[in-house]
Design a protein around this motif. Sequence first.
Motif, PDB file in Angstrom:
ATOM      1  N   GLY A 144       0.812  -1.210   0.000  1.00 41.24           N
ATOM      2  CA  GLY A 144       0.000   0.000   0.000  1.00 41.24           C
ATOM      3  C   GLY A 144       0.846   1.262   0.000  1.00 41.24           C
ATOM      4  O   GLY A 144       0.537   2.243  -0.690  1.00 41.24           O
ATOM      5  N   GLY A 145       1.923   1.219   0.785  1.00 36.70           N
ATOM      6  CA  GLY A 145       2.786   2.396   0.856  1.00 36.70           C
ATOM      7  C   GLY A 145       3.400   2.732  -0.493  1.00 36.70           C
ATOM      8  O   GLY A 145       3.556   3.915  -0.851  1.00 36.70           O
ATOM      9  N   ARG A 152      -7.667   7.154   9.673  1.00 39.66           N
ATOM     10  CA  ARG A 152      -7.488   6.148  10.737  1.00 39.66           C
ATOM     11  C   ARG A 152      -8.874   5.641  11.141  1.00 39.66           C
ATOM     12  O   ARG A 152      -9.443   4.858  10.484  1.00 39.66           O
ATOM     13  N   ASP A 180      -6.679   7.672  -0.378  1.00 38.71           N
ATOM     14  CA  ASP A 180      -5.958   6.479   0.032  1.00 38.71           C
ATOM     15  C   ASP A 180      -7.007   5.493   0.535  1.00 38.71           C
ATOM     16  O   ASP A 180      -7.546   5.648   1.640  1.00 38.71           O
ATOM     17  N   VAL A 232      -7.163   0.938   3.218  1.00 34.02           N
ATOM     18  CA  VAL A 232      -7.981   0.316   4.253  1.00 34.02           C
ATOM     19  C   VAL A 232      -9.453   0.280   3.851  1.00 34.02           C
ATOM     20  O   VAL A 232     -10.134  -0.723   4.034  1.00 34.02           O
ATOM     21  N   LYS A 276      -4.388  -4.295   0.796  1.00 30.34           N
ATOM     22  CA  LYS A 276      -5.017  -5.193   1.774  1.00 30.34           C
ATOM     23  C   LYS A 276      -5.984  -6.203   1.132  1.00 30.34           C
ATOM     24  O   LYS A 276      -5.558  -7.237   0.663  1.00 30.34           O
TER      25      LYS A 276
END
Length: 430
Positions: A111-112, A206, A232, A235, A260
């Motif tokens: 993901g990064g 988050r 992003d 998640v 993910k």
Amino acid sequence: MQKINTQAEWIDRARAVLPAAGFGNFDAGIVIARGEGSHVWDEDGNEYIDYLIGSGPMLLGHGHEEVMEAVLEQLPKGMTFFANNAQGIALAEEIVDAVPCCEQVRFVTSGGEADMYAIRLARAYTGKTKILKFEGGYHGMSAEAQMSLAPARAVNFPTAVPDSAGIPQSVADEMLIAPFNDLEAVASLLSEHDDIAAIIAEPLQRIIPAAPGFLQGLRDLCDKHGVLLIFDEIVTGFRLAYGGAQERYGVTPDICTLGKIIGGGFPLAALGASAEIMAHFDKAHVGAEKWLMQLGTLSGNPVAAAAGLKTMEILRRPGQYDRLRALGQSLMDMQSAALSEAGIAHQICGDPTLFDIFFTAHEVKDYRSAKHLDPQDNAIWNASLRDDGIFKSPGKLYPSLALTEADLQQTKQAFSSAAVALANSKPVNA
Ligand SMILES: Cc1ncc(COP(=O)(O)O)c(C=O)c1O
């Protein structure tokens, strides 16, 4: 490999060969031996209900029979090729069908990495350099992403503070930091700076939800100023809804990143956008000057793609997201009931598909307000849960579709005990 039996021995071995005795991800005091369905077991044989789910990917639970079958079918055909393969192409098609902003995707391994390329792509497309990021927003480990991720001291906005050693000041100079959920701050930064390439945001930062109108406000401001909007969705993709946060909230970014769940538990991530933006990965199309060079040994890995494709097929079946939301909502309600009964001030924050608690009575809307009144409260809560067989990260709880009624009952019990432990930790007259 020498025969070894206990977790303590594994931890000793890890201490010798791994810095900080671990992989850098999670509490190095636990070594997971295996997972099955909604449960994991440590090397001492202790069993836990898994609310960490590999930090998000294992939405269907561990060892899902159909995902295993898909992986086992692919394995004898080959594990990696570096070349195009059918599984990866089919996965790209499925992502393009599902995710509103994606006409094309490029696969990467983490993901990064996807976030790093999303930022570079926005710069390539706009010809501008600055990136606006929200304080506390997590976008992996690139130099840009490490800016004001978890700053220990508050500096004035929009100054960027690196959270990691080894990052040159020149990177900080290209970043502008704003408080999440503050549209006015974003509007004035966009008016003051005409060299902003993109805003990068977690649509659910988050576990802090965007205030009503905030994401649409970002979209409108980006359109007004010729700035790209990057969501992003590492998640939130395929979690908040099949089409991710952009489907759930009805706001379409220019570029999004995914990870993910799309790898079904294997290393695979992607970024996607319109064909016009994605053309920067095509030298023949944009020319050498505007070409964004990108390749990676494991990109589009067929085993990961097979696992991701099957995971997504299962997620498309009727009722899956309703069930996930219902499971998450009952867990949220259980937490709240246990804490209210024990008289503990709290906010359950997030979305039923991903949430946790802030031990405070204050509203949580951005990084600076996302604080426990006493961080010890969170530590006591999580330690008590771990003792009662609940495996979770210190700041997040991920429900999975593998949870059973028995899991929920055990978890409810554990929440009650943790709330009592917390109440008992307070001085009598506090
Ligand atoms: C929102 C977000 N972006 C990016 C990443 C980085 O993904 P990876 O750990 O696969 O590099 C994560 C990881 O948790 C994440 O939560």
